[in-house]
Scaffold this active site. Structure first.
Site, short mmCIF file in Angstrom:
data_model
loop_
_atom_site.label_atom_id
_atom_site.label_comp_id
_atom_site.label_asym_id
_atom_site.label_seq_id
_atom_site.Cartn_x
_atom_site.Cartn_y
_atom_site.Cartn_z
N ASP A 70 -10.88 -7.76 6.09
CA ASP A 70 -9.90 -6.72 5.72
C ASP A 70 -10.47 -5.87 4.58
O ASP A 70 -10.51 -4.64 4.72
CB ASP A 70 -8.54 -7.34 5.34
CG ASP A 70 -7.58 -6.26 4.86
OD1 ASP A 70 -6.99 -5.56 5.69
OD2 ASP A 70 -7.47 -6.07 3.62
N ILE A 113 0.83 -1.22 0.00
CA ILE A 113 0.00 0.00 0.00
C ILE A 113 0.86 1.27 0.00
O ILE A 113 0.47 2.30 -0.55
CB ILE A 113 -1.04 0.00 1.16
CG1 ILE A 113 -2.11 1.04 0.92
CG2 ILE A 113 -0.37 0.19 2.52
CD1 ILE A 113 -2.90 0.85 -0.35
N LYS A 173 -5.74 1.70 7.57
CA LYS A 173 -6.90 0.93 8.03
C LYS A 173 -6.53 -0.56 8.06
O LYS A 173 -5.71 -0.97 7.24
CB LYS A 173 -8.12 1.17 7.16
CG LYS A 173 -7.98 0.90 5.67
CD LYS A 173 -7.84 -0.43 5.05
CE LYS A 173 -8.58 -1.63 5.45
NZ LYS A 173 -8.30 -2.79 4.53
N SER A 200 11.58 0.30 7.77
CA SER A 200 11.00 -0.96 7.37
C SER A 200 12.10 -2.01 7.48
O SER A 200 13.28 -1.69 7.30
CB SER A 200 10.53 -0.85 5.91
OG SER A 200 9.40 -1.63 5.67
N ARG A 201 11.72 -3.26 7.76
CA ARG A 201 12.75 -4.29 7.93
C ARG A 201 13.40 -4.64 6.59
O ARG A 201 14.60 -4.89 6.53
CB ARG A 201 12.14 -5.53 8.58
CG ARG A 201 11.57 -5.25 9.97
CD ARG A 201 10.64 -6.34 10.40
NE ARG A 201 9.70 -6.65 9.32
CZ ARG A 201 8.92 -7.73 9.29
NH1 ARG A 201 8.94 -8.58 10.29
NH2 ARG A 201 8.11 -7.93 8.27
P1 NAP Z 1 2.06 -5.79 3.16
O1 NAP Z 1 2.70 -5.28 1.92
O2 NAP Z 1 1.96 -7.26 3.35
O3 NAP Z 1 2.73 -5.20 4.47
C1 NAP Z 1 3.26 -3.90 4.57
C2 NAP Z 1 4.64 -3.95 5.18
O4 NAP Z 1 4.55 -4.11 6.58
C3 NAP Z 1 5.47 -5.14 4.74
O5 NAP Z 1 6.04 -4.95 3.48
C4 NAP Z 1 6.50 -5.26 5.84
O6 NAP Z 1 7.63 -4.47 5.54
C5 NAP Z 1 5.76 -4.69 7.05
N1 NAP Z 1 5.48 -5.80 7.95
C6 NAP Z 1 4.95 -7.00 7.66
N2 NAP Z 1 4.90 -7.77 8.75
C7 NAP Z 1 5.42 -7.04 9.75
C8 NAP Z 1 5.68 -7.29 11.11
N3 NAP Z 1 5.46 -8.50 11.65
N4 NAP Z 1 6.20 -6.31 11.87
C9 NAP Z 1 6.51 -5.12 11.31
N5 NAP Z 1 6.31 -4.84 10.01
C10 NAP Z 1 5.78 -5.78 9.24
O7 NAP Z 1 0.59 -5.21 3.32
P2 NAP Z 1 -0.17 -4.01 2.60
O8 NAP Z 1 -1.01 -4.56 1.53
O9 NAP Z 1 0.77 -2.90 2.32
O10 NAP Z 1 -1.16 -3.63 3.80
C11 NAP Z 1 -0.73 -2.92 4.94
C12 NAP Z 1 -1.93 -2.24 5.57
O11 NAP Z 1 -2.54 -1.39 4.60
C13 NAP Z 1 -3.02 -3.23 6.02
O12 NAP Z 1 -3.58 -2.82 7.22
C14 NAP Z 1 -4.04 -3.18 4.89
O13 NAP Z 1 -5.36 -3.47 5.33
C15 NAP Z 1 -3.92 -1.73 4.46
N6 NAP Z 1 -4.33 -1.50 3.07
C16 NAP Z 1 -3.88 -2.31 2.06
C17 NAP Z 1 -4.37 -2.12 0.76
C18 NAP Z 1 -3.91 -2.97 -0.39
O14 NAP Z 1 -4.46 -2.83 -1.50
N7 NAP Z 1 -2.92 -3.81 -0.25
C19 NAP Z 1 -5.28 -1.10 0.50
C20 NAP Z 1 -5.64 -0.24 1.54
C21 NAP Z 1 -5.16 -0.46 2.81
P3 NAP Z 1 9.11 -4.93 6.06
O15 NAP Z 1 9.21 -6.41 5.88
O16 NAP Z 1 10.02 -4.14 5.19
O17 NAP Z 1 9.14 -4.52 7.51
#
Ligand code: NAP
Length: 308
Positions: free
Chosen positions: A169, A15, A91, A37-38
């Protein structure tokens, strides 16, 4: 406060790349000056492995956007608020209602702003739907949020883990719209379909009653292939309302009355700048409370295993 808000971004994943970076790059209200970020990195700014080292190294930061999955957001938010930084929460704002209540109190105690962002609430036709429904007599409403998890959430293990919410979600996006356009409502029944090998539901069938007794249903399905549906419909004395495309298009009795390109994240950052400058917070927990209620009241139905 300086003219541009000096902001850092935490949890560089899907995101952040899809929405936060493009929105911030065009926004004159912000200067993105650091990321934590990690594994993920943002080009051309200093990157750190975690929020603590970012805050230590870049004390001029005024605000942070926390974009990691919800289960891992509370500690980072607490660290930021105690360091007197304004906080933008992706969110859903947390994995539980009470942890976000605690963050609200921490923001107030530290004199900084907390924003629980709900991007779908800023979809272009949501305001028009709200205006239409407030002028009409609603008879019933239905939410149909059906998408393909394999297409939108490939390899996201966190989303199937406790606190990842499964099909809620995306479903919480629908709830963030209906809690803005319909009267207050309460869950009366819920059936949640859990794949036998997963800790979160792949489908949900929920009924609500509004405070004035109207029926509202919600069908969430994560196995929808082909056309995807993110629709909210309402039967009213002024005609049948269809808010489709996740809040981007509004039709009344089949006639399109609002259809604009979306700009959800620019609108979210505009709102965040507003509350930072006003010294206020914006934390509406209604969508998260409904998800909590669905898990509390819901009957658990075990269905076929899910594999990516
Ligand atoms: P994602 O790419 O799977 O996760 C975002 C980043 O968070 C990961 O790249 C990782 O970065 C970090 N992360 C993952 N596990 C972690 C942990 N255990 N501790 C600390 N950091 C961690 O997910 P995303 O799709 O971006 O979604 C993130 C949030 O945005 C969610 O709440 C989702 O509901 C919301 N969102 C997503 C979308 C969508 O289309 N994907 C749309 C709107 C809102 P590092 O490994 O570099 O730390």
């Amino acid at each position: 406060m300086s003219q541009r808000i000096k902001i850092g971004i935490v949890g560089v994943g899907k995101i952040v790349r899809d929405q936060h970076l493009p929105a911030l790059a065009k926004d004159q209200d912000y200067r993105l000056i650091a990321a934590a970020s990690r594994h993920g990195k943002v080009e051309d700014i200093p990157n750190f492995p975690d929020i603590e080292s970012m805050l230590d190294a870049v004390p001029e930061l005024e605000a942070v956007s926390l974009c990691m999955p919800p289960q891992f957001r509370y500690d980072a938010a607490r660290t930021a608020l105690e360091a007197k930084k304004h906080v933008f929460l992706e969110k859903p704002p947390g994995a539980t209602v009470s942890e976000v209540e605690n963050l609200k109190a921490l923001a107030a105690k530290n004199g900084v702003s907390l924003f629980a962002s709900w991007h779908s609430r800023y979809a272009p036709a949501v305001g028009a739907a709200r205006a239409f429904l407030s002028s009409a007599k609603i008879k019933s409403a239905a939410i149909n949020w059906k998408e393909d998890v394999r297409r939108w959430h490939p390899n996201q293990e966190w989303i199937w883990a406790p606190g990842g919410f499964g099909v809620f979600d995306p479903g919480i996006n629908a709830l963030s719209i209906v809690t803005h356009i319909l009267p207050p409502m309460f869950i009366t029944s819920a059936v949640l379909d859990f794949p036998e090998n997963r800790a979160a539901p792949v489908a949900a069938h929920v009924t609500f009653r509004t405070s004035n007794g109207l029926p509202v249903t919600m069908e969430l399905d994560w196995l929808q292939t082909g056309p995807q549906s993110w629709d909210i419909v309402a039967d009213t004395d002024k005609g049948a309302m269809v808010l489709s495309g996740g809040g981007s298009k509004l039709a009344i009795d089949g006639r399109v009355v609002h259809d604009e390109p979306e700009a959800e994240y620019p609108m979210l950052y505009k709102r965040f700048a507003e509350i930072v400058r006003a010294g206020s917070s914006d934390v509406d927990l209604a969508p998260l409370q409904h998800v909590a209620d669905a898990f509390m009241l819901g009957k658990r139905n075990v269905v076929d295993a899910f594999f990516d």
